[in-house]
Write a protein that holds these residues in place. Structure first.
Motif, PDB file in Angstrom:
ATOM      1  N   UNK A   1      38.741  45.376  47.428  1.00  0.00           N
ATOM      2  CA  UNK A   1      39.754  45.031  46.238  1.00  0.00           C
ATOM      3  C   UNK A   1      40.917  46.147  46.529  1.00  0.00           C
ATOM      4  N   UNK A   2      40.555  47.151  46.976  1.00  0.00           N
ATOM      5  CA  UNK A   2      41.919  48.086  47.413  1.00  0.00           C
ATOM      6  C   UNK A   2      42.949  47.230  48.539  1.00  0.00           C
ATOM      7  N   UNK A   3      42.314  46.516  49.463  1.00  0.00           N
ATOM      8  CA  UNK A   3      42.854  45.757  50.418  1.00  0.00           C
ATOM      9  C   UNK A   3      43.507  44.629  49.898  1.00  0.00           C
ATOM     10  N   UNK A   4      43.124  43.983  48.838  1.00  0.00           N
ATOM     11  CA  UNK A   4      43.622  42.796  48.087  1.00  0.00           C
ATOM     12  C   UNK A   4      44.899  43.337  47.486  1.00  0.00           C
ATOM     13  N   UNK A   5      45.047  44.434  47.059  1.00  0.00           N
ATOM     14  CA  UNK A   5      46.335  45.068  46.455  1.00  0.00           C
ATOM     15  C   UNK A   5      47.287  45.717  47.320  1.00  0.00           C
ATOM     16  N   UNK A   6      46.877  45.763  48.570  1.00  0.00           N
ATOM     17  CA  UNK A   6      47.791  46.553  49.685  1.00  0.00           C
ATOM     18  C   UNK A   6      48.937  45.585  49.938  1.00  0.00           C
ATOM     19  N   UNK A   7      50.135  46.064  50.070  1.00  0.00           N
ATOM     20  CA  UNK A   7      51.223  45.077  50.351  1.00  0.00           C
ATOM     21  C   UNK A   7      51.755  45.304  51.696  1.00  0.00           C
ATOM     22  N   UNK A   8      51.311  46.261  52.532  1.00  0.00           N
ATOM     23  CA  UNK A   8      51.785  46.412  53.770  1.00  0.00           C
ATOM     24  C   UNK A   8      50.756  47.036  54.711  1.00  0.00           C
ATOM     25  N   UNK A   9      51.237  47.380  55.829  1.00  0.00           N
ATOM     26  CA  UNK A   9      50.118  47.931  56.912  1.00  0.00           C
ATOM     27  C   UNK A   9      49.728  49.455  56.422  1.00  0.00           C
ATOM     28  N   UNK A  10      50.803  50.300  55.794  1.00  0.00           N
ATOM     29  CA  UNK A  10      50.316  51.608  55.487  1.00  0.00           C
ATOM     30  C   UNK A  10      49.478  51.421  54.257  1.00  0.00           C
ATOM     31  N   UNK A  11      49.552  50.569  53.408  1.00  0.00           N
ATOM     32  CA  UNK A  11      48.717  50.403  52.441  1.00  0.00           C
ATOM     33  C   UNK A  11      47.325  50.117  52.656  1.00  0.00           C
ATOM     34  N   UNK A  12      47.281  48.953  53.656  1.00  0.00           N
ATOM     35  CA  UNK A  12      45.890  48.744  54.160  1.00  0.00           C
ATOM     36  C   UNK A  12      45.331  49.559  54.810  1.00  0.00           C
TER      37      UNK A  12
ATOM     38  N   UNK B   1      50.505  59.718  51.996  1.00  0.00           N
ATOM     39  CA  UNK B   1      51.241  59.422  52.905  1.00  0.00           C
ATOM     40  C   UNK B   1      51.285  57.717  53.241  1.00  0.00           C
ATOM     41  N   UNK B   2      50.262  57.375  52.793  1.00  0.00           N
ATOM     42  CA  UNK B   2      50.014  55.895  53.023  1.00  0.00           C
ATOM     43  C   UNK B   2      50.136  54.947  51.728  1.00  0.00           C
ATOM     44  N   UNK B   3      49.676  55.287  50.726  1.00  0.00           N
ATOM     45  CA  UNK B   3      49.413  54.777  49.536  1.00  0.00           C
ATOM     46  C   UNK B   3      50.288  55.465  48.466  1.00  0.00           C
ATOM     47  N   UNK B   4      51.284  54.952  48.030  1.00  0.00           N
ATOM     48  CA  UNK B   4      52.189  55.297  47.041  1.00  0.00           C
ATOM     49  C   UNK B   4      51.620  56.095  45.798  1.00  0.00           C
ATOM     50  N   UNK B   5      52.288  57.057  45.539  1.00  0.00           N
ATOM     51  CA  UNK B   5      51.734  57.884  44.258  1.00  0.00           C
ATOM     52  C   UNK B   5      51.945  57.083  42.925  1.00  0.00           C
ATOM     53  N   UNK B   6      51.085  57.063  42.358  1.00  0.00           N
ATOM     54  CA  UNK B   6      51.171  56.141  41.113  1.00  0.00           C
ATOM     55  C   UNK B   6      50.882  54.688  41.323  1.00  0.00           C
TER      56      UNK B   6
ATOM     57  N   UNK C   1      57.075  49.498  56.427  1.00  0.00           N
ATOM     58  CA  UNK C   1      58.213  48.406  56.986  1.00  0.00           C
ATOM     59  C   UNK C   1      57.553  47.157  57.514  1.00  0.00           C
ATOM     60  N   UNK C   2      56.379  47.163  57.403  1.00  0.00           N
ATOM     61  CA  UNK C   2      56.089  45.792  58.124  1.00  0.00           C
ATOM     62  C   UNK C   2      54.647  45.216  57.462  1.00  0.00           C
ATOM     63  N   UNK C   3      54.264  44.058  57.283  1.00  0.00           N
ATOM     64  CA  UNK C   3      52.945  43.486  56.853  1.00  0.00           C
ATOM     65  C   UNK C   3      52.113  43.082  58.114  1.00  0.00           C
ATOM     66  N   UNK C   4      52.543  43.385  59.246  1.00  0.00           N
ATOM     67  CA  UNK C   4      51.860  42.646  60.466  1.00  0.00           C
ATOM     68  C   UNK C   4      51.400  44.177  61.199  1.00  0.00           C
ATOM     69  N   UNK C   5      50.392  44.050  61.594  1.00  0.00           N
ATOM     70  CA  UNK C   5      49.878  45.482  62.383  1.00  0.00           C
ATOM     71  C   UNK C   5      50.257  45.652  63.704  1.00  0.00           C
ATOM     72  N   UNK C   6      50.658  44.376  64.362  1.00  0.00           N
ATOM     73  CA  UNK C   6      51.064  44.423  65.660  1.00  0.00           C
ATOM     74  C   UNK C   6      52.484  44.968  65.511  1.00  0.00           C
ATOM     75  N   UNK C   7      53.379  44.385  64.456  1.00  0.00           N
ATOM     76  CA  UNK C   7      54.675  44.905  64.385  1.00  0.00           C
ATOM     77  C   UNK C   7      54.632  46.309  64.253  1.00  0.00           C
ATOM     78  N   UNK C   8      53.891  46.829  63.275  1.00  0.00           N
ATOM     79  CA  UNK C   8      53.794  48.368  63.008  1.00  0.00           C
ATOM     80  C   UNK C   8      53.261  49.251  64.336  1.00  0.00           C
ATOM     81  N   UNK C   9      52.375  48.781  65.090  1.00  0.00           N
ATOM     82  CA  UNK C   9      51.926  49.434  66.025  1.00  0.00           C
ATOM     83  C   UNK C   9      52.936  49.421  67.242  1.00  0.00           C
ATOM     84  N   UNK C  10      53.976  48.278  67.419  1.00  0.00           N
ATOM     85  CA  UNK C  10      54.834  48.407  68.287  1.00  0.00           C
ATOM     86  C   UNK C  10      55.713  49.692  67.971  1.00  0.00           C
ATOM     87  N   UNK C  11      56.166  49.647  66.594  1.00  0.00           N
ATOM     88  CA  UNK C  11      56.937  50.590  66.082  1.00  0.00           C
ATOM     89  C   UNK C  11      56.365  52.332  66.368  1.00  0.00           C
TER      90      UNK C  11
END
Length: 118
Positions: free
Chosen positions: A19-30, A53-58, A94-104
């Motif tokens: 369920x947390x994954x369902x609400x995640x909007x980007x790689x950090x939140x996932x 550092x990964x899930x926004x406060x609130x 800044x990314x919703x794709x893990x590959x893009x995130x890891x390249x960064x």
């Protein structure tokens, strides 16, 4: 033949994490959802600890709250910081794709190659 659900704390924890994954909007939140500390006890209590550092406060998780309600659980939310495995956790926002995130991440680390384990 009737199927029996055999709901236990491990299955409840798995549903809450999904369920947390369902609400995640980007790689950090996932990553926050995947690394969250989730504990369900026999008294109808669930505790979920997310890394700020990964899930926004609130930021709420309506899906986790809905699953908890279906399981008759009360969630106690808490947070921690500094459990992230890489530097620059903000890059994941800044990314919703893990590959893009890891390249960064690799670019930020100066294109270091992984150390061999041998």
């Amino acid at each position: 033949m009737a199927l029996k659900m055999d709901m236990d704390s491990k299955k409840a924890e798995l549903l809450l994490r999904a369920a947390l994954l369902d609400d995640a909007c980007n790689v950090a939140e996932r990553l926050a959802a995947l690394s969250a500390e989730i504990d369900v006890d026999d008294d109808g209590e669930a505790s979920i600890t997310l890394d700020l550092d990964l899930w926004p406060e609130g930021k709420a998780s309506p899906e986790a709250e809905a699953i908890a309600k279906m399981l008759w659980l009360e969630i106690e939310w808490s947070s921690t910081t500094g459990t992230f495995p890489f530097a620059w956790p903000g890059l994941g926002e800044h990314s919703d794709k893990t590959t893009t995130y890891f390249k960064m991440v690799l670019d930020a680390y100066g294109r270091q190659k992984p150390e061999s384990s041998s």
